[in-house]
Scaffold this active site. Structure first.
Site, mmCIF file in Angstrom:
data_model
loop_
_atom_site.group_PDB
_atom_site.id
_atom_site.type_symbol
_atom_site.label_atom_id
_atom_site.label_comp_id
_atom_site.label_asym_id
_atom_site.label_seq_id
_atom_site.Cartn_x
_atom_site.Cartn_y
_atom_site.Cartn_z
ATOM 1 N N ASP A 67 3.650 22.713 16.356
ATOM 2 C CA ASP A 67 4.456 21.768 17.133
ATOM 3 C C ASP A 67 3.525 20.970 18.033
ATOM 4 O O ASP A 67 2.879 21.534 18.918
ATOM 5 C CB ASP A 67 5.480 22.545 17.975
ATOM 6 C CG ASP A 67 6.356 21.622 18.807
ATOM 7 O OD1 ASP A 67 6.197 20.383 18.706
ATOM 8 O OD2 ASP A 67 7.197 22.146 19.558
ATOM 9 N N TYR A 160 8.561 4.225 24.950
ATOM 10 C CA TYR A 160 7.810 4.272 23.685
ATOM 11 C C TYR A 160 6.730 3.180 23.688
ATOM 12 O O TYR A 160 5.565 3.445 23.360
ATOM 13 C CB TYR A 160 8.797 4.070 22.547
ATOM 14 C CG TYR A 160 8.229 3.918 21.153
ATOM 15 C CD1 TYR A 160 7.859 5.030 20.396
ATOM 16 C CD2 TYR A 160 8.133 2.654 20.549
ATOM 17 C CE1 TYR A 160 7.388 4.893 19.089
ATOM 18 C CE2 TYR A 160 7.665 2.509 19.248
ATOM 19 C CZ TYR A 160 7.295 3.627 18.518
ATOM 20 O OH TYR A 160 6.844 3.489 17.225
ATOM 21 N N LYS A 164 2.757 3.734 23.326
ATOM 22 C CA LYS A 164 1.974 3.154 22.226
ATOM 23 C C LYS A 164 0.879 2.233 22.783
ATOM 24 O O LYS A 164 -0.221 2.163 22.222
ATOM 25 C CB LYS A 164 2.888 2.406 21.255
ATOM 26 C CG LYS A 164 3.854 3.324 20.479
ATOM 27 C CD LYS A 164 3.132 4.271 19.539
ATOM 28 C CE LYS A 164 4.086 4.960 18.561
ATOM 29 N NZ LYS A 164 3.416 5.884 17.640
ATOM 30 N N THR A 195 10.624 3.968 5.763
ATOM 31 C CA THR A 195 10.176 5.372 5.719
ATOM 32 C C THR A 195 11.368 6.252 5.375
ATOM 33 O O THR A 195 12.527 5.801 5.433
ATOM 34 C CB THR A 195 9.647 5.824 7.104
ATOM 35 O OG1 THR A 195 10.745 5.856 8.016
ATOM 36 C CG2 THR A 195 8.574 4.897 7.635
HETATM 37 N N1 LIG Z 1 8.851 3.099 10.672
HETATM 38 C C1 LIG Z 1 8.482 2.094 11.395
HETATM 39 O O1 LIG Z 1 8.983 0.971 11.216
HETATM 40 C C2 LIG Z 1 7.415 2.243 12.451
HETATM 41 C C3 LIG Z 1 6.979 1.115 13.133
HETATM 42 C C4 LIG Z 1 5.963 1.232 14.068
HETATM 43 C C5 LIG Z 1 5.396 2.470 14.303
HETATM 44 N N2 LIG Z 1 5.834 3.576 13.644
HETATM 45 C C6 LIG Z 1 5.165 4.844 13.906
HETATM 46 O O2 LIG Z 1 4.867 5.452 12.676
HETATM 47 C C7 LIG Z 1 4.765 6.861 12.865
HETATM 48 C C8 LIG Z 1 5.568 7.591 11.802
HETATM 49 O O3 LIG Z 1 6.940 7.342 11.990
HETATM 50 P P1 LIG Z 1 8.020 8.011 11.041
HETATM 51 O O4 LIG Z 1 9.350 7.628 11.532
HETATM 52 O O5 LIG Z 1 7.661 7.713 9.616
HETATM 53 O O6 LIG Z 1 7.744 9.561 11.340
HETATM 54 P P2 LIG Z 1 8.634 10.850 10.938
HETATM 55 O O7 LIG Z 1 9.772 11.003 11.892
HETATM 56 O O8 LIG Z 1 8.927 10.834 9.479
HETATM 57 O O9 LIG Z 1 7.602 11.989 11.304
HETATM 58 C C9 LIG Z 1 6.417 12.200 10.555
HETATM 59 C C10 LIG Z 1 6.272 13.702 10.357
HETATM 60 O O10 LIG Z 1 6.039 14.312 11.634
HETATM 61 C C11 LIG Z 1 6.724 15.557 11.671
HETATM 62 N N3 LIG Z 1 7.005 15.930 13.074
HETATM 63 C C12 LIG Z 1 7.974 15.441 13.884
HETATM 64 N N4 LIG Z 1 7.936 16.045 15.089
HETATM 65 C C13 LIG Z 1 6.910 16.939 15.043
HETATM 66 C C14 LIG Z 1 6.382 17.879 15.970
HETATM 67 N N5 LIG Z 1 6.918 18.016 17.198
HETATM 68 N N6 LIG Z 1 5.314 18.631 15.610
HETATM 69 C C15 LIG Z 1 4.769 18.498 14.363
HETATM 70 N N7 LIG Z 1 5.243 17.640 13.433
HETATM 71 C C16 LIG Z 1 6.297 16.857 13.767
HETATM 72 C C17 LIG Z 1 7.995 15.306 10.843
HETATM 73 O O11 LIG Z 1 8.514 16.537 10.314
HETATM 74 C C18 LIG Z 1 7.513 14.367 9.757
HETATM 75 O O12 LIG Z 1 7.143 15.035 8.568
HETATM 76 C C19 LIG Z 1 5.217 7.129 14.304
HETATM 77 O O13 LIG Z 1 4.094 7.268 15.141
HETATM 78 C C20 LIG Z 1 5.994 5.881 14.649
HETATM 79 O O14 LIG Z 1 6.026 5.650 16.037
HETATM 80 C C21 LIG Z 1 6.855 3.491 12.731
#
Ligand SMILES: NC(=O)c1ccc[n+]([C@@H]2O[C@H](COP(=O)([O-])OP(=O)(O)OC[C@H]3O[C@@H](n4cnc5c(N)ncnc54)[C@H](O)[C@@H]3O)[C@@H](O)[C@H]2O)c1
Length: 268
Positions: A67, A160, A164, A195
């Site tokens: 975690d 957030y 970031k 995603t």
């Molecule tokens: N999707 C977008 O449009 C977008 C845009 C900008 C930035 N981001 C960034 O991209 C990254 C990925 O986003 P996402 O929505 O694909 O991620 P996600 O929610 O799918 O998480 C990625 C993985 O992290 C794991 N996880 C979550 N909490 C955890 C914890 N406490 N300890 C260990 N593992 C943990 C989840 O099980 C998952 O497999 C993030 O940093 C997000 O801020 C996403």
């Protein structure tokens, strides 16, 4: 893929949040480029699934359950990854999420939570991995995933955005402190990416097509992984302290773009 192009053959990578989406894509692309990969996730099933897929690429894959909110858990996981892989050359941190709430309603606990799950855990993880890299004496590459929201405003999810933005600053400080130890530190800042957590819907596709976004579509997790691979590789050997935006031109867009004005006009 010509793995030698990237200088990653036989290198060891730890992907934090590697269980799905951008983490899964990054783990598999690094494996195809020659890395053995430890896949850290708090979901054992996801970590196991991606570690299996890494092995399917002919490299060693290890699932690690931890975690990122708990410093002791992160330290144990870094030790476990080091022991399984025989050292860490590349760290990629993916985990991050936003609370959507107006600033006037955000509690201090909620503010702290967004700092922890986006910024503080990168500090904790990168510090543990960098200490091990320095002790090993072979340098390495650290890559965190930020967001365009760290570079522009983030109304409605300001905690957030601030976290970031903190990442974009922290990679500069880390690059400065650890550069002489052969450690490069960079960020990838995605725009709108499809995603598993944020799948494309008819509505989101229409929004992307009609928006100011120059490329006119959401990005893919593989496109984020491409930038991660570049920054992890020897192709980026003289790149450190920077953020690479993978945003389909999000930050190049302009409200006064004649195409936006036309959309606005047609809605009047
Ligand atoms: N999707 C977008 O449009 C977008 C845009 C900008 C930035 N981001 C960034 O991209 C990254 C990925 O986003 P996402 O929505 O694909 O991620 P996600 O929610 O799918 O998480 C990625 C993985 O992290 C794991 N996880 C979550 N909490 C955890 C914890 N406490 N300890 C260990 N593992 C943990 C989840 O099980 C998952 O497999 C993030 O940093 C997000 O801020 C996403």
């Amino acid at each position: 893929m010509t793995a030698s192009l990237f200088g990653l053959d036989g290198k060891k990578a730890l992907i934090v949040g590697g269980g799905r989406g951008m983490g899964e894509s990054s783990a598999l692309l690094l494996a195809q480029a020659g890395c053995d990969v430890a896949v850290l996730d708090n979901d054992a099933g996801r970590a196991g699934h991606v570690a299996d897929a890494v092995r399917g690429c002919g490299r060693q894959g290890f699932p690690i359950v931890a975690d990122i909110l708990d410093e002791a858990s992160v330290r144990r996981a870094v030790d476990e990854a080091e022991a399984a892989l025989g050292g860490i050359d590349v760290l990629v941190t993916i985990v991050g999420q936003a609370l959507f709430k107006p600033l006037l309603d955000v509690t201090l606990e909620e503010w702290d939570f967004d700092q922890s799950r986006n910024l503080r855990y990168f500090f904790v993880t990168a510090r543990a991995v960098a200490a091990a890299m320095i002790a090993r004496g072979q340098g390495g590459a650290l890559v965190c995933v930020g967001s365009v929201d760290g570079a522009i405003g983030a109304p409605g999810h300001a905690a957030y955005g601030a976290a970031k933005a903190g990442l974009m600053h922290l990679v500069k400080s880390m690059a400065g402190e650890w550069g002489r130890s052969g450690i490069r530190v960079n960020a990838v800042a995605p725009g709108s990416i499809t995603t598993p957590r944020l799948p494309e819907t008819d509505q989101s596709r229409a929004l992307m097509e009609a928006s100011v976004l120059p490329i006119g579509r959401a990005g893919t997790t593989d496109e984020v992984a491409g930038a991660v691979l570049f920054l992890a590789s020897k192709l980026a050997g003289y790149v450190t302290g920077h953020t690479v935006f993978v945003d389909g031109g999000w930050m190049a867009a302009n409200l006064f773009d004649p195409r936006v004005m036309a959309v606005k006009k047609s809605n009047e």
